[in-house]
Design a protein around this motif. Sequence first.
Motif, PDB file in Angstrom:
ATOM      1  N   ASP A  35       0.850  -1.183   0.000  1.00  0.00           N
ATOM      2  CA  ASP A  35       0.000   0.000   0.000  1.00  0.00           C
ATOM      3  C   ASP A  35       0.893   1.243   0.000  1.00  0.00           C
ATOM      4  O   ASP A  35       1.718   1.418   0.893  1.00  0.00           O
ATOM      5  CB  ASP A  35      -0.875  -0.016   1.266  1.00  0.00           C
ATOM      6  CG  ASP A  35      -1.833   1.161   1.294  1.00  0.00           C
ATOM      7  OD1 ASP A  35      -1.660   2.081   0.461  1.00  0.00           O
ATOM      8  OD2 ASP A  35      -2.747   1.161   2.138  1.00  0.00           O
ATOM      9  N   PRO A  36       0.768   2.069  -1.043  1.00  0.00           N
ATOM     10  CA  PRO A  36       1.645   3.243  -1.096  1.00  0.00           C
ATOM     11  C   PRO A  36       1.246   4.334  -0.125  1.00  0.00           C
ATOM     12  O   PRO A  36       1.937   5.348  -0.010  1.00  0.00           O
ATOM     13  CB  PRO A  36       1.507   3.717  -2.539  1.00  0.00           C
ATOM     14  CG  PRO A  36       0.162   3.258  -2.952  1.00  0.00           C
ATOM     15  CD  PRO A  36      -0.123   1.993  -2.195  1.00  0.00           C
ATOM     16  N   GLN A  37       0.160   4.146   0.607  1.00  0.00           N
ATOM     17  CA  GLN A  37      -0.204   5.157   1.609  1.00  0.00           C
ATOM     18  C   GLN A  37       0.665   4.979   2.849  1.00  0.00           C
ATOM     19  O   GLN A  37       0.184   4.614   3.919  1.00  0.00           O
ATOM     20  CB  GLN A  37      -1.673   5.028   1.987  1.00  0.00           C
ATOM     21  CG  GLN A  37      -2.612   5.419   0.861  1.00  0.00           C
ATOM     22  CD  GLN A  37      -4.050   5.313   1.288  1.00  0.00           C
ATOM     23  OE1 GLN A  37      -4.503   6.004   2.190  1.00  0.00           O
ATOM     24  NE2 GLN A  37      -4.793   4.415   0.671  1.00  0.00           N
ATOM     25  N   VAL A  38       1.966   5.199   2.659  1.00  0.00           N
ATOM     26  CA  VAL A  38       2.893   5.072   3.774  1.00  0.00           C
ATOM     27  C   VAL A  38       3.628   6.397   3.947  1.00  0.00           C
ATOM     28  O   VAL A  38       3.508   7.286   3.118  1.00  0.00           O
ATOM     29  CB  VAL A  38       3.919   3.950   3.501  1.00  0.00           C
ATOM     30  CG1 VAL A  38       3.230   2.608   3.463  1.00  0.00           C
ATOM     31  CG2 VAL A  38       4.674   4.210   2.206  1.00  0.00           C
ATOM     32  N   SER A  39       4.384   6.498   5.014  1.00  0.00           N
ATOM     33  CA  SER A  39       5.089   7.750   5.272  1.00  0.00           C
ATOM     34  C   SER A  39       6.342   7.856   4.428  1.00  0.00           C
ATOM     35  O   SER A  39       6.929   6.850   4.042  1.00  0.00           O
ATOM     36  CB  SER A  39       5.441   7.850   6.754  1.00  0.00           C
ATOM     37  OG  SER A  39       4.277   8.104   7.490  1.00  0.00           O
ATOM     38  N   TYR A  40       6.699   9.108   4.153  1.00  0.00           N
ATOM     39  CA  TYR A  40       7.905   9.366   3.357  1.00  0.00           C
ATOM     40  C   TYR A  40       8.681  10.509   4.012  1.00  0.00           C
ATOM     41  O   TYR A  40       8.092  11.503   4.426  1.00  0.00           O
ATOM     42  CB  TYR A  40       7.520   9.733   1.927  1.00  0.00           C
ATOM     43  CG  TYR A  40       8.636  10.405   1.150  1.00  0.00           C
ATOM     44  CD1 TYR A  40       9.695   9.651   0.636  1.00  0.00           C
ATOM     45  CD2 TYR A  40       8.646  11.782   0.966  1.00  0.00           C
ATOM     46  CE1 TYR A  40      10.731  10.264  -0.050  1.00  0.00           C
ATOM     47  CE2 TYR A  40       9.685  12.397   0.272  1.00  0.00           C
ATOM     48  CZ  TYR A  40      10.726  11.633  -0.235  1.00  0.00           C
ATOM     49  OH  TYR A  40      11.749  12.247  -0.909  1.00  0.00           O
ATOM     50  N   VAL A  41       9.983  10.346   4.121  1.00  0.00           N
ATOM     51  CA  VAL A  41      10.813  11.385   4.732  1.00  0.00           C
ATOM     52  C   VAL A  41      11.497  12.200   3.652  1.00  0.00           C
ATOM     53  O   VAL A  41      12.122  11.647   2.753  1.00  0.00           O
ATOM     54  CB  VAL A  41      11.894  10.776   5.645  1.00  0.00           C
ATOM     55  CG1 VAL A  41      12.761  11.876   6.235  1.00  0.00           C
ATOM     56  CG2 VAL A  41      11.265   9.947   6.739  1.00  0.00           C
TER      57      VAL A  41
END
Lengths: 330, 654, 144, 355
Positions: B573-579
Amino acid sequence: MNWDHYMEKRRKPLSEKGLREKISQILKEVDVVISWKMGFDPIHATPHFIRDEKEIEESVFNVFCVHNLTTYLPFMKEKVGIVVKGCDSRTLVQFIQEGLITRENLKIIGIPCSGVVDVKKIMEEIGESPVLQAEILDNSSLKIRTLDGEKFFQIDSVLAQKCKTCRYPTPLIYDHLIGEPIKSQIGWDKAYEDVTEFDKKTLEEKLSFWKKEFEKCIRCYACRNACPLCVCQDRCIAESRDPHFVSQKLELPEKFMFHFIHAIHLAGRCVECGECERACPMGIPVKMMKKKINYEMKQLFDYETGINVDDKPPMYTFKVEEEKIKEHEL
Amino acid sequence: MRVGVFICHCGNNIAGTVDVQKVAEEMRKIPGVAYATTYMYTCSEPGQNEIIEAIKKYNLNRVVVAACSPRMHELTFRKTIEKAGLNRYFLEMANIREHISWVGDDRELNTKKAIDVVRMAIAKVMNNKPLYSSSFRVNKRVLVIGGGVAGMQAALDCADGGLEVVLVEKTQSIGGMMARLDKTFPTIDCSICILGPKMVDVAQHEKIKLYAYSEIEDVKGYIGNYQVTIRKKATYVDWKKCTGCGLCMEKCPSKNAYDYFNFGIAPTRAISIPFPQAIPKKAKIDPNYCRYLTKGKCGVCAKICPTKAIDYDMKDELVVEEVGAIIVATGYSLMGVENFPEYGGGRYADVITGIQYERILNASGPTAGHIKRPSDGKEPETVVFIACCGSRDKSLGIPYCSNFCCMYIAKQAILTKDHLPNSQSYVFYMDIRAPGKGYDEFTRRAQEEYGVKYIRGRVSKIYPKGDKLIVKGADTLLGVQAEVEADLVVLANAVISNPDAAKLAEKLRISYDTFGFYVESHPKLRPVETNTSGVFLAGACQGPKDIPASVSQGSAAASKVLSLFSKDMLESDPQVSYVNPNICVGCMKCVKTCPFGAIKEEELRDGRKVAKVIETVCAGCGICTSTCPCGAIQLQHFTDNQILAEVNAFVSGK
Amino acid sequence: MSQENKRELKIIGFLCNWCSYGGADTAGVSRFKQPTDLRIVRVPCSGRVDPLFVVKALIGGADGVLVSGCHPRDCHYSDGNFYARRRLEMLKRLLPFLGIDPRRFRYTWVSASEGQRWQRVVTEFTKLIHELGPLHGEKEKAFE
Amino acid sequence: MGRNGFLRKDRLEAYLNNLSKKGGLYVPKEEKGAIVFRKYSGVSELSLKKPATTPAKSIIYLQSETFFRFMFEKEGNGLDKVNVRIQENMDQEIRIIFGARPCDAKGFSVIDRVFIDTDTQDVYYKKRRENSYIATKSCDSPSSGCFCISVGGGPFDEEGSDAQFTEINGGYLIEAITEKGNIFLESELLEPGETYLEEKRKRKEEVERLVKEYCERVGKIEPLSPKLRLFSDEDFWKKHLSKCLSCGVCTYLCPTCYCFNITDEKTFYEGERIRSWDSCMFFHFTLEASGHNPRPDKFKRFRNRVGHKFMFYPERYSGQIACCGCGRCVRFCPVSVDIREIVLELMKSEEGGRE
């Protein structure tokens, strides 16, 4: 209010000789030692970065050494030696709690402090007239000579606000301590009287109070940059477009938003060194909001910032059962 | 920006109390909205085609569907716009049914509300970014928790489907509740006779790895890649050596151990094998009763064990198994007899629970199948069954029906007659619930062929008289007091969730209801899935169930796992966090608060330390985003700016 | 809020996807009538709710803000609502210091099955906000 | 021009009341811990004893101003056609500033060179500048950190002022400096000022002596040579600026700093284009879209500030220093960074000063 312990201690002036000796000792172990020297006039001290033996002579400690020097530490790569007062040392403890500094790269010279002055108050008194000379007489009063003549001050009358309710005059963490430890008789709730008193006002009074204060804010971010725990500094969301919490306008909503951000990001982290308030050129009591939160942190989690290196900042942890939080049912 | 807005009438569900035309008109006024229309049933195939055509015709690049809850149809419409060549995350749904048309009657206000809500959705969709899911390997092993009939079924189906199965059973033997039963309704066939072979299959299946007398200690990871820590509890018997000969059990001097398998209807030995067909058929010492372990002297079993399998110093052991999916089949517990003081539960030896009676009826039970009442071993002439003990009783906090009591009461009454032709059974009941296939016929047989007397009404109290028990109650049909002199009273005690159900749920991050039963993702359409992808439910851990229901759920869960594992790679699921490493100041507060350990520290080329998200581990909760002071870590699809856009669209009204 | 009083107030709600948003859906499915003032923003978890969202909403023009998540222990992400509880409680206690009535902000827990509870929460919170009246004037916002 | 008048203290209120009828009258006001310029609302709040915390700059060169508002609008019900409506926001207010200090006024002339005396004028600033009238109050003693004389100004400096008033003999001698300055003399409350000129001259000498004496510790500050080698010596800057917090106090309180930023503040489909002060002390000041920042370190930023004021600006504008010596940056710096100290060291360094 009970000042005895301050008075009594002031009679034993700190030997700057001792301080300088310590500095030159640890300068051998570190790349730079951060201390104070006198600034552009005799009542302004200024942070002093010592990289060379020759610079040690200038370093001083006196009632004008108000700055919390730890503010420079986070993310500093070099090995650093630092001189701290009791209040400043709490920042170090907080840093360690949050893993923002590595203790190994740090040498701490602690100074039991009997209080520093609020230079703004003095400037106020002397009408910003240029100061030519300042003398500390018998460690309890000041003689200040300005272009308009001489003025005498009882140090306690121009003491910094935070010092009047200081509970930790002696550093809580250090490698070397200079001078005799000082005890404070001031109880926790005493230290928060200003908060509880202010909170007694009506909502309307409080809102209009802050409106008036924030009206003055020029968004120079001195409060933020002076704050040792504002680790974002250049990356503060008050200046970013993504996320875009605050616009660049200079209107009250923006100012409210900024000060909310400052306070909320310091929830359970502010060590009340008061640098934010001291740095503010417009005399806004920026520290109050943070103190209020600290007050609640104590109520809710029995947590006091910067006291114990093993504590966890309350906003980054939780309990499955929170004894003090009662769910707000309607 | 070219947003298309599609407002659904949902027949009359929405259009009934919301002026959808007005909403569409208002949306048309919004700059950036290139198309706005309404449709009778947007989710229908023609409805979806409408969207696809509109996207092409007006070359829309964002879509807002104002209809039912996104929890219902978000996926549907994501697929729809994907068909039209848009990235699926360029869709936003505005919930104008569950949150508006169904909860407000005022057409004017509903419409106003709908307009706001759709505007908010538009504001958000304008801030949406295309997201692309990466794929990751699936570990095609499955963990089954619970060796009852549901768990066994699931394990066998998976194993037969070619999957490696790890089966963890809390007790000493698999078999669960069914292994304790004598016969099963409505066929009256021997329970263990049909279960036994299954148990053997499990034991012998080369793809099934069985951990008996073991529990789940900890669960890490995510769908496709779980690391499960299993606690193998100390049995004090080396099962590699134990042959299950039972010699130790015969010789053990500690004769008063509590017999969990028999629900304490009779004592057992400190070292025991629960029942003849046990799998694995191995002995286990109960440390609370073993003289050697309590007092330090005895050691009889150690002496006589032919294979020297006894090991008093055995400790719990932790093992880690890696699996890709988990089936939870932990079953249920039963309310203890002591919960019914008004029936003399716990005080009178001859007031027992249904399951205890089941053991008495059971040929391999303590009485070898001869019906003897606990107090004096006499054969009872009159047996009284009381239905709904605890179940459907709000005062005990159990509003629900225990599902199968009506049936086993009928069964037990019939069996009683079979065993003791002169006996007479009475049943106090509230309602007879026999909806299953052949069930109602069965309860009738009990009454008509076996002369079981059914009395509709509650029992008020039970008190002893001589060696009999007087059961006082009301017959609500005849409107008279009913009083029966009973030799034995059987309480159909309520089905409750396992005492440690909540603990396990928290380890698995699945939700459970107020009664401790696990919650499925959809009561009708996704009965064996949970909201945690990769974790499935089977059997009574989700709510009281009888054998056929449990078995079918076992198979259902297995088939879910099999279809999940039919792919080698799973889409993350690409609805993950990104820094954003340019913004991150490396304070690592996100690392402190991430519940999944999905964030690690990374050093950049310039020596700066920043946070980095492990995409496959991130579950997309966004705690990190609200922790990060500088907004460097953003939960994709729920970024600060996306949420702020919604907030502003409403509060600032512009 | 209802036929007799059509002047609506601006109430915004941040609901977690797994419990409260579902609870609101359940309320809808069961046709539990509610006042219409509330506008719902869907977030994955109450732990995603940055206290600054609440502040931004209140300063920006909202008269009331509601945050609702899973009951403690039931968080789909296991810990989210535990963090939310601390942060939001902190905020709730800070607001009055700035002269904002804390009753204008409330956080609560509603599970996906508690449609009735959701109805109660919305009804009572809306009622409360109407008792408090608008935070911002028609022309001038409270913080200008 | 010599036009002047004398205002008795007891008439100040009436005088200001009249003045405030001619336009927006801005005066220094005491506001808990700070003196700031605010719209006149009664003589009681007027605070003339010491220079204001914030310079008068912000009245004409607003810290944040809206150039124009813009709205995206649909044309009729046409779904495609979107127009942008622009609503200009040209400020027409007449501004009268009473009680700024000579250094404040000098500051405006520094900004004027950049925004007005050029062929790419800043219409917003220009308009406001044209519509504003500045009466400065001559200083009667230096303030801590002052060094106006060191940079060629002075307590009675007239540059940038339309009129100047001096506090003497229980009143104020008001002298017009420019045409505009007459606005401060058009009042029947004034008496002829000639008789006080002598008194003023004396006062002027006295105060100038006082200030000179104080500024002598600093000495004369002159434009820095572009050839200055020390300028590129990073250790020199590190030594002085390690303590810098890179906050905006020095720049935002500076009467001569004029750097700005332009942003569109938009919500959904309408917004405004605003110009707001920026500060070269901020990391964001030179941050590039790529993420690269040519001035990542605070000492580099401060070096630029010194360079701008004492090297690049003078180079560009015939030797004029972009500093009026008000001393606010010294007085209010939270860590007492002293720009004078730094500039002087640079000057002293071997090829310092002029070629």
